[in-house]
Design an enzyme around this catalytic site. Structure first.
Site, PDB file in Angstrom:
ATOM      1  N   HIS A 105       4.406  -7.813  -3.313  1.00 53.11           N
ATOM      2  CA  HIS A 105       2.945  -7.653  -3.373  1.00 53.11           C
ATOM      3  C   HIS A 105       2.588  -6.682  -4.485  1.00 53.11           C
ATOM      4  CE1 HIS A 105       2.595  -3.577  -1.476  1.00 53.11           C
ATOM      5  NE2 HIS A 105       3.698  -3.939  -0.836  1.00 53.11           N
ATOM      6  N   ASP A 107      -0.698  -5.229  -4.595  1.00 57.27           N
ATOM      7  CA  ASP A 107      -1.795  -4.347  -4.199  1.00 57.27           C
ATOM      8  C   ASP A 107      -1.210  -3.012  -3.761  1.00 57.27           C
ATOM      9  OD1 ASP A 107      -0.698  -5.754  -1.921  1.00 57.27           O
ATOM     10  OD2 ASP A 107      -2.304  -4.914  -0.696  1.00 57.27           O
ATOM     11  N   ASP A 138       6.083   0.952  -4.440  1.00 54.36           N
ATOM     12  CA  ASP A 138       5.501   0.105  -3.403  1.00 54.36           C
ATOM     13  C   ASP A 138       4.272  -0.624  -3.950  1.00 54.36           C
ATOM     14  OD1 ASP A 138       4.859  -1.078  -0.993  1.00 54.36           O
ATOM     15  OD2 ASP A 138       3.951   0.718  -0.148  1.00 54.36           O
ATOM     16  N   GLU A 179      -1.233  -7.147   1.027  1.00 55.86           N
ATOM     17  CA  GLU A 179      -0.236  -6.655   1.963  1.00 55.86           C
ATOM     18  C   GLU A 179      -0.658  -5.349   2.611  1.00 55.86           C
ATOM     19  OE1 GLU A 179       3.247  -4.557   3.550  1.00 55.86           O
ATOM     20  OE2 GLU A 179       1.947  -3.901   1.926  1.00 55.86           O
ATOM     21  N   GLU A 180      -1.227  -4.438   1.819  1.00 61.96           N
ATOM     22  CA  GLU A 180      -1.619  -3.133   2.351  1.00 61.96           C
ATOM     23  C   GLU A 180      -2.825  -3.237   3.294  1.00 61.96           C
ATOM     24  OE1 GLU A 180       0.377  -0.911   2.062  1.00 61.96           O
ATOM     25  OE2 GLU A 180       1.347  -0.869   0.103  1.00 61.96           O
ATOM     26  N   ASP A 208      10.658  -4.486  -0.421  1.00 64.44           N
ATOM     27  CA  ASP A 208       9.438  -3.728  -0.149  1.00 64.44           C
ATOM     28  C   ASP A 208       9.715  -2.615   0.847  1.00 64.44           C
ATOM     29  OD1 ASP A 208       6.773  -2.980  -0.197  1.00 64.44           O
ATOM     30  OD2 ASP A 208       6.142  -4.491   1.250  1.00 64.44           O
ATOM     31  N   HIS A 458       3.088   5.292  -0.191  1.00 67.89           N
ATOM     32  CA  HIS A 458       1.831   5.587   0.528  1.00 67.89           C
ATOM     33  C   HIS A 458       1.425   7.050   0.422  1.00 67.89           C
ATOM     34  CE1 HIS A 458       1.856   1.873   3.433  1.00 67.89           C
ATOM     35  NE2 HIS A 458       2.232   1.564   2.207  1.00 67.89           N
TER      36      HIS A 458
END
Length: 500
Positions: A105, A107, A138, A179-180, A208, A458
């Site tokens: 991903h 995003d 990520d 995804e997030e 991931d 994150h």
């Protein structure tokens, strides 16, 4: 760093990647600069722009790229927003080759400099060999590392002194931009493409997540599920003054605190009756995987910023992260949380907690056990307040077989590039896409991380090291060769058995 046993072809591949590493970092810099935050609606256009960039990058490899429109989704305020398209890409259709599908991903989570970043989160910045930027690990870095590896084979096919007649595998790509925010629309698309796009896929690879260590590579074969709960207590329709009503009513927040306090004891053991009854038994074979795992307790404490864990040994820590359920309390909605003090009694409060599940826990059973426990505790308080328990989100655990060919090939690739065998690890968090792909496609799914444990996904100052990004590109390239060889060997063995 590569193994002395590298073939001439592998050495040439690795040399090409080393020579072009700055180009690969420039590509990551371009991707990190796009604020593709899927959580904030006003940045949806940036997510869509990021999807177009990724599609162009695949197209430049010669891949057939389909940007699948997923339609709209409605926000809580009633506003309709377009979902970013999902990329379905394909490169190579040689029936003699295995087909490997890569999921990633592009995003990211929200990030602002004032949150505590040392650098601009959307300007990739190299400091002491680390590449800082939102999405670096990520998941933009690993997605690009995979693409870089494919590009290396394409380039060497044209310029190599070693004759490369064809790509070692057929490639498919599934790249999304939500995804997030929960991978909205992805599950429906996978269902629709099960008999078409995925029909000839042999293996699915997801990169991931992170290693367990800062330095030692790992392969991930399982993750816990997650059941999220709301427990709501309400006494009336409006907040009350504590000077006028304090001491003469059953306060909702006091009820809620008692309920939350009943969930876990000081040792971390969940107090909900029956919650441990259906956990899969720990086998001797599985326990042996733990013995060789490189896990530094002090390093893990430093990464977390805490002074003491609940457990003192590597085995106890890993078992409670991977093989046993855990319960965490996340917050209370409705209670005053601003600086200072506000002397009110809130009319309604909502406690939020989650249970990380492991095989073979049943979501519906867990939901019932939680509700019965909380209702039992609440009844003993003789409170006239209203109690409501709900489970707004539930994701199941995922588990793969480390003896599958895809894991064997990845292990060999890691040994070639990093000079050591990987740790076989599970992930204490929840990775819904792994379970989603496995359940829908019925294909072999592997988690193949290249990021280190201290990458800070994150978090503030997210990074991937130059070493991990470039060596990660090499290990993906080596994996293509290894899965091709293993697939060919399996085919030959099967033919011999059939002939006999």
């Amino acid at each position: 760093m590569s193994s002395p046993s590298c073939s001439v072809l592998e050495m040439e591949i690795f040399q090409y990647i080393d020579v072009h590493q700055n180009d690969f970092i420039e590509d990551l810099k371009e991707w990190v600069a796009v604020e593709s935050d899927s959580v904030q609606p006003d940045l949806r256009k940036e997510v869509i722009r990021m999807m177009a960039l990724a599609a162009d990058r695949l197209g430049a490899l010669g891949a057939t790229v389909n940007l699948v429109n997923l339609g709209l989704h409605q926000l809580p305020d009633g506003q309709d927003l377009p979902l970013p398209p999902v990329i379905l890409g394909e490169l190579g259709k040689d029936p003699q080759n295995p087909t490997v599908c890569f999921y990633g991903h592009v995003d990211v989570q929200p990030a602002k400099k004032e949150d505590g970043w040392k650098t601009d989160p959307y300007t990739l910045t190299e400091i002491n060999g680390n590449l800082y930027g939102r999405g670096a690990t990520d998941n933009k870095g690993p997605v690009l590392a995979w693409i870089n590896a494919v590009e290396t084979f394409k380039a060497l096919k044209l310029i190599s002194l070693t004759f490369i007649q064809a790509m070692p595998v057929n490639f498919k790509f599934v790249i999304e931009g939500m995804e997030e925010a929960g991978s909205l629309g992805l599950e429906k698309l996978l269902q629709e493409e099960k008999q078409c796009f995925f029909s000839d896929v042999d293996y699915i690879v997801i990169s991931d997540n992170l290693w367990l260590s800062n330095k030692k590579p790992a392969l991930t074969y399982g993750s816990r599920g997650n059941a999220c709960f709301f427990v709501e207590v309400q006494c009336g329709d409006k907040d009350l003054h504590s000077g006028t009503f304090g001491g003469i009513i059953h306060e909702p927040l006091m009820d809620l605190i008692a309920l939350l306090d009943s969930l876990v004891d000081p040792t971390g053991r969940i107090q909900i009756p029956g919650i441990y009854d259906s956990i899969a038994a720990l086998t001797e074979k599985e326990m042996k995987l733990y013995e060789s795992i490189e896990f530094d307790l002090e390093e893990h404490k430093n990464n977390s910023g805490v002074k003491k864990f609940l457990y003192d040994t590597k085995e106890e820590i890993l078992l409670h992260l991977w093989r046993y359920p855990s319960l965490s309390i996340h917050g209370i909605e409705g209670a005053f949380h601003e600086p200072g003090i506000k002397t009110v009694i809130p009319a309604k409060v909502i406690g939020k907690f989650s249970i990380r599940q492991v095989p073979h826990m049943d979501l519906s059973v867990v939901k019932q056990q939680v509700a019965e426990h909380l209702e039992g505790v609440f009844s003993k308080r003789n409170s006239p307040n209203k109690l409501k328990v709900s489970m707004p989100l539930g994701a199941k655990p995922w588990l793969a077989d480390v003896n599958e060919p895809v894991y064997k090939a990845a292990r060999r690739a890691i040994k070639t590039v990093f000079g050591e065998d990987p740790d076989f690890i599970q992930d204490g968090s929840t990775i819904p896409v792994a379970r989603m792909f496995q359940t829908i496609t019925q294909k072999s799914v592997m988690m193949f991380p290249i990021g280190a444990a201290d990458d800070g996904e994150h978090s503030q100052n997210e990074k991937i090291s130059r070493h991990n990004y470039i060596e990660g590109t090499k290990v993906f390239a080596a994996f293509f060769l290894e899965i091709s060889k293993l697939h060919q060997h399996l085919a030959e063995t099967s033919n011999m058995v059939a002939d006999n």
